[in-house]
Design a protein around this motif. Structure first.
Motif, short mmCIF file in Angstrom:
data_model
loop_
_atom_site.label_atom_id
_atom_site.label_comp_id
_atom_site.label_asym_id
_atom_site.label_seq_id
_atom_site.Cartn_x
_atom_site.Cartn_y
_atom_site.Cartn_z
N GLU A 52 0.84 -1.21 0.00
CA GLU A 52 0.00 0.00 0.00
C GLU A 52 0.87 1.26 0.00
O GLU A 52 0.54 2.26 -0.65
CB GLU A 52 -0.92 0.01 1.22
CG GLU A 52 -1.98 -1.08 1.24
CD GLU A 52 -3.15 -0.76 0.32
OE1 GLU A 52 -3.10 0.29 -0.35
OE2 GLU A 52 -4.09 -1.54 0.27
N PHE A 55 2.06 1.98 -3.57
CA PHE A 55 1.02 2.63 -4.36
C PHE A 55 0.85 4.09 -3.96
O PHE A 55 0.71 4.98 -4.80
CB PHE A 55 -0.32 1.90 -4.18
CG PHE A 55 -0.41 0.59 -4.91
CD1 PHE A 55 -0.28 0.53 -6.29
CD2 PHE A 55 -0.64 -0.59 -4.23
CE1 PHE A 55 -0.37 -0.68 -6.97
CE2 PHE A 55 -0.74 -1.80 -4.90
CZ PHE A 55 -0.61 -1.84 -6.28
N LYS A 58 3.83 6.37 -5.13
CA LYS A 58 3.84 6.60 -6.57
C LYS A 58 2.59 7.33 -7.06
O LYS A 58 2.61 7.92 -8.15
CB LYS A 58 3.93 5.25 -7.31
CG LYS A 58 5.32 4.63 -7.30
CD LYS A 58 5.35 3.33 -8.08
CE LYS A 58 5.03 3.49 -9.55
NZ LYS A 58 6.08 4.20 -10.33
N ARG A 60 -0.05 5.53 -7.72
CA ARG A 60 -0.29 4.54 -8.78
C ARG A 60 -1.66 3.88 -8.61
O ARG A 60 -2.04 3.53 -7.50
CB ARG A 60 0.81 3.47 -8.72
CG ARG A 60 0.72 2.37 -9.78
CD ARG A 60 1.76 1.29 -9.45
NE ARG A 60 1.74 0.18 -10.38
CZ ARG A 60 2.66 -0.05 -11.30
NH1 ARG A 60 3.65 0.78 -11.44
NH2 ARG A 60 2.59 -1.10 -12.09
N SER A 62 -4.34 1.13 -8.14
CA SER A 62 -4.13 -0.14 -7.45
C SER A 62 -4.59 -1.35 -8.26
O SER A 62 -4.44 -2.48 -7.80
CB SER A 62 -4.84 -0.13 -6.10
OG SER A 62 -6.23 0.07 -6.27
N ASN A 64 -3.23 -1.95 -11.11
CA ASN A 64 -2.07 -2.21 -11.94
C ASN A 64 -1.15 -3.15 -11.16
O ASN A 64 -0.68 -2.78 -10.08
CB ASN A 64 -1.35 -0.89 -12.21
CG ASN A 64 -0.83 -0.77 -13.64
OD1 ASN A 64 -1.03 -1.67 -14.45
ND2 ASN A 64 -0.17 0.32 -13.95
N LEU A 66 2.06 -5.39 -9.74
CA LEU A 66 3.46 -5.08 -9.51
C LEU A 66 4.31 -6.30 -9.86
O LEU A 66 3.89 -7.44 -9.68
CB LEU A 66 3.70 -4.72 -8.04
CG LEU A 66 2.89 -3.55 -7.48
CD1 LEU A 66 3.25 -3.34 -6.01
CD2 LEU A 66 3.12 -2.30 -8.27
N ARG A 113 -2.74 -7.43 -3.35
CA ARG A 113 -2.54 -6.12 -3.96
C ARG A 113 -1.41 -6.16 -4.98
O ARG A 113 -1.41 -5.35 -5.92
CB ARG A 113 -2.23 -5.08 -2.87
CG ARG A 113 -3.33 -4.86 -1.86
CD ARG A 113 -4.65 -4.47 -2.51
NE ARG A 113 -4.53 -3.25 -3.32
CZ ARG A 113 -4.61 -2.03 -2.85
NH1 ARG A 113 -4.82 -1.83 -1.55
NH2 ARG A 113 -4.51 -0.99 -3.65
N ALA A 116 -3.00 -7.57 -8.15
CA ALA A 116 -4.25 -6.88 -8.51
C ALA A 116 -5.43 -7.83 -8.50
O ALA A 116 -6.38 -7.68 -9.27
CB ALA A 116 -4.10 -6.19 -9.88
N SER A 150 3.80 8.07 -10.59
CA SER A 150 3.11 7.40 -11.68
C SER A 150 2.88 8.37 -12.84
O SER A 150 2.44 9.49 -12.66
CB SER A 150 1.77 6.85 -11.20
OG SER A 150 1.20 6.00 -12.17
#
Length: 357
Positions: A52, A55, A58, A60, A62, A64, A66, A113, A116, A150
């Motif tokens: 978390e 994310f 960035k 970014r 969530s 997407n 990793l 996470r 995704a 991001s």
């Protein structure tokens, strides 16, 4: 988000940096570190709170996924429910190195996470020795996207990381400039076909040779991944669904087989924007750079060496931002070998604005 001190470990404090950064990662911290492609922002892939924080730092989305980085092929294999013969060929050929494999995920080994919520996990073993030392010292798989805000150009130097994330992460381990300069190639094997979800440091030609007939490479059209990802919800790979790699100014790519026509069209675009009062930057090969009239002309290396342009691209985009450039025109490259990854990043940085002449 709350800001705090970001520790910086310079190259001369490498051993101390690895030790301290590994302790932070093991404790749920987030640390930027060098790989052979770009700098990554790492956290314990098993720790949802650490993920978390990645994310959040960035900014970014969530949905997407990793990429999970492992210190060895054996540790990477432990994250997968199964590995087929085609994947093994690629692992043997390119690990450690700039190849990410999307594999069936072993249930419960990483945070949902990270994946995704999908049933697959993207895994690689980085080719940078310092990255592998850090991961091994941390004692856990490391989820790590590029260490930038991001949408911004990916960082190829520690200074780029600090520009974007100082005060938002726990530390930056400086390993000097990265080598490849663009992110890893992401591949998923499905029904005997190797689908290139994101072109990168390993070329389609290299993949085909390494597969040895075990599977064939089925690369999508240059922008097919974006449309497919938008239709399918969470993408299997990072770098296919959202705007990426973008400078602050508007960018256009001019491409074609005739170097003189490319140069003329690029100069025409530059002149048009300068006449409107914009500061204009040109990204050009060494051979053409002296001929351009612009506020900034940044060299990407010899035309015949697209790997040099791949190494230089993100730093050049960031330099344009530093110079206050409002319009960038970039020469395109043939989309073969590493040129496929280079043009993929240029196309995304330009928001799809590409002019063929």
């Amino acid at each position: 988000m709350t800001t705090h001190q970001t520790i910086y470990w310079p190259p001369e404090r490498e051993n101390e940096g690895v030790r301290e950064a590994a302790a932070l990662l093991a404790a749920g911290g987030v640390v930027a570190f060098p790989t052979e492609t770009v700098y990554g922002l790492g956290g314990d892939a098993r720790n949802e709170a650490a993920v978390e924080r990645i994310f959040a730092a960035k900014g970014r989305p969530s949905d997407n996924p990793l990429i999970v980085h492992a210190a060895s092929a054996e540790e990477a294999e432990a994250l997968a429910a199964e590995i087929g013969p085609a994947e093994r060929r690629l692992m043997d050929a390119f690990w450690p190195g700039p190849l990410t494999l999307v594999l069936p995920a072993r249930p419960g080994v990483v945070s949902a996470r990270v994946t995704a919520g999908l049933d697959t996990v993207a895994v690689r073993v980085p080719g940078h020795e310092l990255a592998r030392r850090l991961i091994a010292a941390a004692g856990c798989p490391i989820a790590a996207p590029s260490a930038n805000r991001s949408g911004r150009p990916s960082p190829t130097r520690a200074g780029h990381v600090l520009e974007d994330l100082n005060g938002r992460i726990d530390g930056v381990l400086d390993g000097g400039p990265t080598g490849v300069g663009v992110e890893s190639t992401v591949v998923r094997i499905v029904d005997g076909a190797a689908h290139v979800l994101r072109p990168g440091g390993v070329t389609a030609e290299q993949l085909e040779a390494a597969l040895g007939g075990e599977a064939h490479v089925a690369s999508p059209a240059p922008d097919a991944g974006d449309a497919a990802a938008a239709d399918a919800g969470a993408p299997r790979s990072p770098g296919v669904k959202y705007s990426h790699y973008a400078p602050k100014g508007v960018m256009v790519v001019v491409a074609g087989g005739d170097a003189a026509r490319v140069r003329a069209a690029a100069q025409e675009a530059a002149d048009a924007q300068r006449s409107r009062g914009l500061r204009v930057g040109v990204l050009a090969c060494d051979e053409n750079a002296p001929a351009y009239r612009a506020d900034a002309v940044l060299r990407l290396g010899p035309r015949a060496e697209p790997e040099r342009a791949a190494q230089a691209l993100y730093a050049a985009l960031r330099e344009c931002d530093e110079l206050g450039v409002g319009f960038i025109v970039a020469e395109g490259y043939p989309e073969r070998g590493i040129g496929a990854a280079l043009m993929n990043r240029m196309r995304k940085a330009a928001g799809g604005r590409i002019h063929y002449v």
